[in-house]
Design a protein around this motif. Structure first.
Motif, PDB file in Angstrom:
ATOM      1  N   UNK A   1      25.808  30.396  27.025  1.00 18.01           N
ATOM      2  CA  UNK A   1      25.849  31.846  27.227  1.00 18.01           C
ATOM      3  C   UNK A   1      27.288  32.357  27.174  1.00 18.01           C
ATOM      4  N   UNK A   2      28.208  31.618  27.792  1.00 22.33           N
ATOM      5  CA  UNK A   2      29.626  31.994  27.737  1.00 22.33           C
ATOM      6  C   UNK A   2      30.140  31.946  26.310  1.00 22.33           C
ATOM      7  N   UNK A   3      29.747  30.916  25.568  1.00 18.40           N
ATOM      8  CA  UNK A   3      30.189  30.789  24.176  1.00 18.40           C
ATOM      9  C   UNK A   3      29.662  31.938  23.323  1.00 18.40           C
ATOM     10  N   UNK A   4      28.387  32.286  23.533  1.00 19.45           N
ATOM     11  CA  UNK A   4      27.790  33.375  22.759  1.00 19.45           C
ATOM     12  C   UNK A   4      28.476  34.698  23.079  1.00 19.45           C
ATOM     13  N   UNK A   5      28.715  34.956  24.359  1.00 21.15           N
ATOM     14  CA  UNK A   5      29.397  36.196  24.738  1.00 21.15           C
ATOM     15  C   UNK A   5      30.781  36.258  24.109  1.00 21.15           C
ATOM     16  N   UNK A   6      31.496  35.141  24.138  1.00 18.44           N
ATOM     17  CA  UNK A   6      32.836  35.091  23.555  1.00 18.44           C
ATOM     18  C   UNK A   6      32.784  35.278  22.039  1.00 18.44           C
ATOM     19  N   UNK A   7      31.855  34.581  21.380  1.00 14.33           N
ATOM     20  CA  UNK A   7      31.762  34.645  19.918  1.00 14.33           C
ATOM     21  C   UNK A   7      31.337  36.019  19.415  1.00 14.33           C
ATOM     22  N   UNK A   8      30.577  36.747  20.224  1.00 15.65           N
ATOM     23  CA  UNK A   8      30.127  38.088  19.821  1.00 15.65           C
ATOM     24  C   UNK A   8      31.035  39.184  20.383  1.00 15.65           C
ATOM     25  N   UNK A   9      32.147  38.787  20.944  1.00 19.11           N
ATOM     26  CA  UNK A   9      33.120  39.731  21.517  1.00 19.11           C
ATOM     27  C   UNK A   9      32.471  40.646  22.552  1.00 19.11           C
ATOM     28  N   UNK A  10      31.555  40.065  23.354  1.00 25.07           N
ATOM     29  CA  UNK A  10      30.931  40.793  24.447  1.00 25.07           C
ATOM     30  C   UNK A  10      29.738  41.650  24.049  1.00 25.07           C
ATOM     31  N   UNK A  11      29.351  41.649  22.772  1.00 28.70           N
ATOM     32  CA  UNK A  11      28.201  42.461  22.349  1.00 28.70           C
ATOM     33  C   UNK A  11      26.893  41.904  22.908  1.00 28.70           C
ATOM     34  N   UNK A  12      26.827  40.588  23.055  1.00 24.60           N
ATOM     35  CA  UNK A  12      25.677  39.945  23.692  1.00 24.60           C
ATOM     36  C   UNK A  12      26.188  39.376  25.004  1.00 24.60           C
TER      37      UNK A  12
END
Length: 93
Positions: free
Chosen positions: A51-62
């Protein structure tokens, strides 16, 4: 422990990604496309680290809160094992 469902916002955002965006997201967070497809189709939240990786990779969009609503992110605070030095103990109150 039963896996928690993602918030509808997370499912909607992940489903709205184009094929190349999904490929790029998988490449950035280090998972295979099939794994992402399973997360989306089943609506189950990923691990907190993912979840942290996804938030980081999407620049907070997800948001991590959408991906893992069962985690008390206020308690977690700024702790991020992806950027925190390994072996460093958290200070005790």
């Amino acid at each position: 422990m039963k896996p928690q469902k993602m918030a509808p916002e997370a499912v909607k955002m992940l489903r709205s990604l184009s094929g190349i965006e999904k490929d790029a997201l998988c490449w950035r967070i280090g998972i295979k496309r099939g794994w992402l497809n399973n997360i989306i189709s089943q609506g189950r939240g990923p691990s907190p680290i993912l979840a942290l990786r996804i938030e980081d990779a999407t620049h907070g969009k997800i948001k991590r809160e959408w991906l893992c609503p069962n985690i008390d992110w206020e308690l977690v605070g700024d702790y991020n094992p992806l950027t925190s030095p390994k072996g460093k103990k958290l200070s005790q109150p």
